[in-house]
Design an enzyme around this catalytic site. Structure first.
Site, short mmCIF file in Angstrom:
data_model
loop_
_atom_site.label_atom_id
_atom_site.label_comp_id
_atom_site.label_asym_id
_atom_site.label_seq_id
_atom_site.Cartn_x
_atom_site.Cartn_y
_atom_site.Cartn_z
N ASP A 143 2.09 -0.96 2.57
CA ASP A 143 0.75 -0.46 2.82
C ASP A 143 1.80 0.94 2.37
O ASP A 143 2.72 1.61 3.12
CB ASP A 143 0.66 -0.43 3.78
CG ASP A 143 -0.93 -0.61 4.02
OD1 ASP A 143 -1.67 -0.42 3.26
OD2 ASP A 143 -1.79 -1.26 5.07
N HIS A 148 -2.82 7.88 -1.09
CA HIS A 148 -2.34 7.63 -0.04
C HIS A 148 -1.81 6.07 0.38
O HIS A 148 -2.04 5.40 0.92
CB HIS A 148 -4.32 7.39 0.28
CG HIS A 148 -4.07 8.22 0.62
ND1 HIS A 148 -4.69 8.71 2.02
CD2 HIS A 148 -5.43 9.62 -0.88
CE1 HIS A 148 -5.07 10.10 1.88
NE2 HIS A 148 -5.68 10.49 0.36
#
Length: 458
Positions: A364, A156
């Site tokens: 991110d 993730h």
């Protein structure tokens, strides 16, 4: 396909409490479709003697199984290797990474313990889907126990360039263990390409094309699967009583002024000090915004026991005081810095009341706040998303105002563009992104991964 067995660091909740993130919602949907088991850490610390006792909850279709960590395992596996070593390395922060052999040993030990406890629960036709950087070596442990089930993995957070990852001691061994999975999924094409480069250049794997590699006589799927949200459901959150209350309070507080909203955990990867400096630059370079535009930053604490996070919190408090002391007026506060969390319905109202969504991480994996901000907007008068080029979301949200978070001038110019953008352009940009979010939602994300797993069994 038989049951779906999900393995993640934390488990649940199975019901939408209003605080569950997009990942939890997506996994619950996938589990309830096929029936299955969700396995992971309970979040609790126990004494060595009681370690390994499983805690089980069950609904009609989904069984949740959790186990505790010992204090030593928490210190070495979670606080140590996962968050002091892997997290900074995977976010390109070699300067913050701690290399301690005890941490790596503890990490491998916990992965093996979790695999050992899961093994008796598996059925022959289960598909095992493992999540995130806590379990990089988990598949190798299961294979050593003669588990032949399909094993899928999804990261993730970012996966760095080989030149960065090579600084991790035993990086080759860690990545080789990941190749025991049948499928290794990433948020972006860049992350998948970085992984393929590493295994080809460092581990002599062969690129077969079409997102497949060959190594040790096995084929492994390595592809990007950008995670989505349930955009239509989140858009409805903006019309709930909780959202309306927050909108009303904010609109009364702003008194016709405009608000920029940021929502992030306090984490050095989120670029919050850089964001505050960019907002200060906005007020310097575009003085017409003084008294007219405010920044609200919602920043729940994260991993508060780590020194790096304590330092960021202190820096943000000081910067808030500096900017407010410099620019505030009797009836206007430039920065409102809230170190608390809000339920997702409340956040939908906050997003809806904000003219600009500011999402500027330094690095991110995806960043679902960007997608939630767009989903929450009013079609007739939508806000504008200002998005870091280093967020995974930027690959699929080109209609946002894309900026370099390391440049205060560029972010300030992006904010000015968003604040002054004509209504017709705002609507056009928003509609394209919202339609895409509805099509590429969380269910489509999980289904695409499971379809690729099924194709390997065929």
């Amino acid at each position: 396909m038989g049951r779906l067995v999900v393995v993640s660091n934390r488990v649940g909740p199975l019901k939408d409490t209003g605080r569950a993130g997009g990942l939890a919602v997506a996994l619950v949907d996938a589990l309830t479709q096929t029936g299955g088991l969700w396995f992971g850490w309970s979040g609790e610390i126990s004494e060595e003697g009681s370690f390994g006792q499983l805690k089980t909850q069950k609904t009609r279709k989904v069984q949740m199984v959790q186990m505790d960590l010992t204090q030593a395992d928490y210190d070495e596996f979670y606080a140590g290797y996962a968050n002091r070593t892997l997290w900074p390395i995977l976010h390109y922060r070699l300067d913050l990474a701690v290399f301690d052999r005890r941490f790596e040993q503890g990490y491998r030990h916990v992965n093996d313990r979790f695999a050992t406890r899961l093994r008796p629960l598996l059925q022959d036709d289960d598909v095992v889907w493992v999540h995130d950087y806590h379990f990089l070596t988990f598949a190798a442990n299961l294979r050593a126990m003669e588990v032949n089930n399909p094993l899928a993995f999804f990261l993730h957070i970012p996966f760095p360039a080989p030149e960065i990852l090579a600084a991790l001691p035993n990086a080759g061994s860690i990545v080789r263990a990941m190749l025991a999975y049948d499928l290794v999924g990433f948020q972006t094409r860049r992350d998948a390409d970085n992984f393929r480069r590493f295994v080809i250049e460092e581990l002599d794997a062969t690129d077969l094309g079409d997102g497949r590699i060959s190594t040790g006589g096995r084929e492994v799927i390595v592809r990007a699967y950008p995670i989505g949200i349930d955009a239509e459901a989140f858009s409805k959150f903006g019309m709930t009583p909780e959202a309306r209350r927050n909108m009303s309070r904010l609109e009364k507080l702003m008194g016709g002024r405009q608000q920029i909203i940021g929502v992030d955990r306090i984490d050095y990867s989120k670029g919050l000090p850089e964001r505050f400096r960019a907002f200060e630059r906005l007020l310097e370079d575009y003085p017409e915004n003084r008294g007219r535009v405010s920044l609200m930053q919602v920043a729940p604490p994260s991993r508060a026991e780590l020194d790096a996070y304590i330092d960021i919190r202190r820096e943000l408090d000081e910067m808030t005081g500096h900017v407010n002391g410099r620019f505030a007026d009797l009836d206007w506060t430039p920065i409102r810095f809230l170190t608390k969390s809000f339920p997702r319905r409340a956040l939908a109202g906050i997003y809806r009341a904000s003219r600009v969504g500011l999402v500027t991480p330094l690095r991110d994996g995806m960043n679902l706040v960007a997608k939630e901000y767009i989903a929450a907007q009013r079609a007739e008068d939508p806000g504008v998303l200002v998005l870091s080029r280093f967020a995974g979301a930027a690959e699929g949200m080109k209609e946002a105002v894309i900026v370099n978070p390391h440049s205060a001038e560029e972010v300030a110019a992006g904010l000015q563009s968003a604040i002054t953008m004509p209504l017709e352009e705002r609507r056009d940009r928003w509609q394209i992104m919202f339609d895409r979010l509805c099509e590429e939602d969380a269910i489509a994300w999980s289904r695409s991964i499971m379809n690729d797993v099924a194709s390997m069994k065929a």
